[in-house]
Design a protein around this motif. Structure first.
Motif, short mmCIF file in Angstrom:
data_model
loop_
_atom_site.label_atom_id
_atom_site.label_comp_id
_atom_site.label_asym_id
_atom_site.label_seq_id
_atom_site.Cartn_x
_atom_site.Cartn_y
_atom_site.Cartn_z
N LEU A 38 -4.40 -10.96 -0.23
CA LEU A 38 -4.06 -11.93 0.81
C LEU A 38 -2.61 -12.38 0.75
O LEU A 38 -2.10 -12.96 1.70
CB LEU A 38 -4.97 -13.16 0.69
CG LEU A 38 -6.45 -12.90 0.95
CD1 LEU A 38 -7.26 -14.13 0.61
CD2 LEU A 38 -6.69 -12.44 2.37
N GLN A 39 -1.93 -12.15 -0.35
CA GLN A 39 -0.59 -12.67 -0.53
C GLN A 39 0.50 -11.61 -0.68
O GLN A 39 1.66 -11.89 -0.45
CB GLN A 39 -0.54 -13.58 -1.77
CG GLN A 39 -1.46 -14.77 -1.69
CD GLN A 39 -1.13 -15.71 -0.54
OE1 GLN A 39 0.04 -15.96 -0.27
NE2 GLN A 39 -2.14 -16.19 0.15
N VAL A 57 -3.50 5.41 1.72
CA VAL A 57 -4.41 4.44 2.33
C VAL A 57 -3.99 3.07 1.82
O VAL A 57 -3.59 2.92 0.67
CB VAL A 57 -5.90 4.74 2.01
CG1 VAL A 57 -6.22 4.58 0.54
CG2 VAL A 57 -6.82 3.89 2.89
N GLY A 58 -4.02 2.09 2.71
CA GLY A 58 -3.59 0.76 2.28
C GLY A 58 -4.20 -0.35 3.11
O GLY A 58 -4.66 -0.14 4.23
N LEU A 59 -4.21 -1.51 2.51
CA LEU A 59 -4.69 -2.72 3.16
C LEU A 59 -3.56 -3.74 3.09
O LEU A 59 -2.93 -3.91 2.05
CB LEU A 59 -5.91 -3.27 2.43
CG LEU A 59 -7.12 -2.34 2.40
CD1 LEU A 59 -8.14 -2.82 1.39
CD2 LEU A 59 -7.75 -2.25 3.79
N THR A 60 -3.31 -4.42 4.20
CA THR A 60 -2.22 -5.40 4.22
C THR A 60 -2.53 -6.55 5.16
O THR A 60 -3.29 -6.40 6.12
CB THR A 60 -0.88 -4.76 4.61
OG1 THR A 60 0.16 -5.71 4.41
CG2 THR A 60 -0.87 -4.28 6.04
N ASP A 106 -5.93 -11.06 10.07
CA ASP A 106 -6.92 -10.36 9.26
C ASP A 106 -6.23 -9.30 8.40
O ASP A 106 -5.06 -9.01 8.58
CB ASP A 106 -7.95 -9.66 10.17
CG ASP A 106 -8.68 -10.64 11.07
OD1 ASP A 106 -9.26 -11.59 10.53
OD2 ASP A 106 -8.65 -10.46 12.30
N ILE A 107 -6.98 -8.72 7.51
CA ILE A 107 -6.49 -7.61 6.70
C ILE A 107 -6.56 -6.36 7.59
O ILE A 107 -7.54 -6.12 8.28
CB ILE A 107 -7.36 -7.40 5.45
CG1 ILE A 107 -7.37 -8.65 4.58
CG2 ILE A 107 -6.92 -6.18 4.67
CD1 ILE A 107 -6.02 -9.03 4.00
N GLU A 108 -5.49 -5.56 7.57
CA GLU A 108 -5.46 -4.34 8.37
C GLU A 108 -5.40 -3.12 7.46
O GLU A 108 -4.67 -3.11 6.47
CB GLU A 108 -4.25 -4.33 9.30
CG GLU A 108 -4.24 -3.14 10.24
CD GLU A 108 -3.13 -3.21 11.28
OE1 GLU A 108 -2.78 -2.14 11.82
OE2 GLU A 108 -2.62 -4.31 11.56
N LEU A 152 -11.84 -13.29 -3.76
CA LEU A 152 -10.82 -14.29 -3.45
C LEU A 152 -11.36 -15.43 -2.59
O LEU A 152 -10.63 -16.35 -2.24
CB LEU A 152 -9.64 -13.62 -2.72
CG LEU A 152 -8.85 -12.60 -3.55
CD1 LEU A 152 -7.92 -11.80 -2.67
CD2 LEU A 152 -8.08 -13.31 -4.67
N GLY A 153 -12.65 -15.36 -2.24
CA GLY A 153 -13.26 -16.42 -1.45
C GLY A 153 -12.87 -16.39 0.01
O GLY A 153 -12.95 -17.39 0.71
N SER A 154 -12.45 -15.23 0.50
CA SER A 154 -12.03 -15.09 1.88
C SER A 154 -13.12 -14.44 2.71
O SER A 154 -13.94 -13.68 2.21
CB SER A 154 -10.77 -14.21 1.93
OG SER A 154 -10.37 -14.00 3.26
N GLU A 155 -13.12 -14.76 4.01
CA GLU A 155 -14.05 -14.10 4.92
C GLU A 155 -13.75 -12.60 4.89
O GLU A 155 -12.63 -12.19 5.18
CB GLU A 155 -13.87 -14.62 6.34
CG GLU A 155 -14.75 -13.90 7.34
CD GLU A 155 -14.44 -14.30 8.78
OE1 GLU A 155 -14.76 -13.51 9.67
OE2 GLU A 155 -13.89 -15.39 9.00
N PRO A 156 -14.73 -11.81 4.52
CA PRO A 156 -14.46 -10.36 4.40
C PRO A 156 -14.41 -9.67 5.76
O PRO A 156 -15.42 -9.31 6.33
CB PRO A 156 -15.62 -9.85 3.55
CG PRO A 156 -16.70 -10.86 3.71
CD PRO A 156 -16.05 -12.16 4.09
#
Length: 183
Positions: free
Chosen positions: A69-70, A91-94, A105-107, A140-144
């Motif tokens: 998230l950060q 492959v990546g998440l950001t 959101d995470i992309e 991380l306690g985030s909405e997945p």
């Protein structure tokens, strides 16, 4: 699973980039199948100099615990074949696209080199990254929630998202937006 551990899927291994990957990755970034959909990138994004800096950032990022998230450089991983160790893509998440551009959101993003396309590697990598990413978001306690975007005419990329379990949610001006939410 710790975020820094490498993970595997049936045929693929996911790991931080290494400087030995640099030339192969620069060549992949200059392939027609990638440039067709990333035509908006500045020419310097296709150079060894640009990717040297990106690789240095990637290596530094993965040398410590990464917070999905950060982390400004995203959680990008090299994809290599288990069988040969050959680099085949990314492959990546950001949550970030630029210096001040935070996404809601995470992309997910992915790219498979031309020599390896059409074999299901993109779908396999996307599924593995989503599984890993959703687990990290829960930790991380985030909405997945993870989204994927592809230009309307980029049917191969849209099929990857659909086969990986994403559902179409929105048509923006140039992009089809998909999402996957943990159940």
């Amino acid at each position: 699973m710790l975020i820094n551990e490498y993970f595997k899927s049936e045929r693929l291994f996911y790991r931080p980039f290494q400087m030995e990957d640099l030339q192969t990755y620069v060549e992949m970034c200059n392939e027609n199948s990638r440039r067709r959909w990333f035509y908006f990138q500045e020419p310097d994004c296709l150079t060894t100099e640009f990717w040297t800096k990106e690789f240095e950032n990637n290596i530094a990022t993965w040398s410590k615990k990464v917070d999905i998230l950060q982390n400004r450089f995203g959680c990008g991983l090299a994809i290599s074949l288990k069988e040969t160790g050959n680099l085949i893509g990314f492959v990546g998440l950001t949550k970030f696209h630029g210096p001040d551009d935070e996404l809601k959101d995470i992309e997910i993003g992915y790219h498979i080199g031309e020599a390896y396309q059409g074999r299901g590697y993109g779908t396999e990598a996307t599924k593995a990254a989503v599984e890993w990413g959703l687990a990290e978001l829960r930790t991380l306690g985030s909405e997945p929630k993870i989204i994927g975007k592809a230009e309307h005419a980029n049917w191969p990329s849209r099929r990857v998202l659909e086969k990986a379990g994403f559902r179409f949610v929105l048509a923006e001006q140039y992009l089809s937006v998909y999402e996957i939410v943990a159940q």
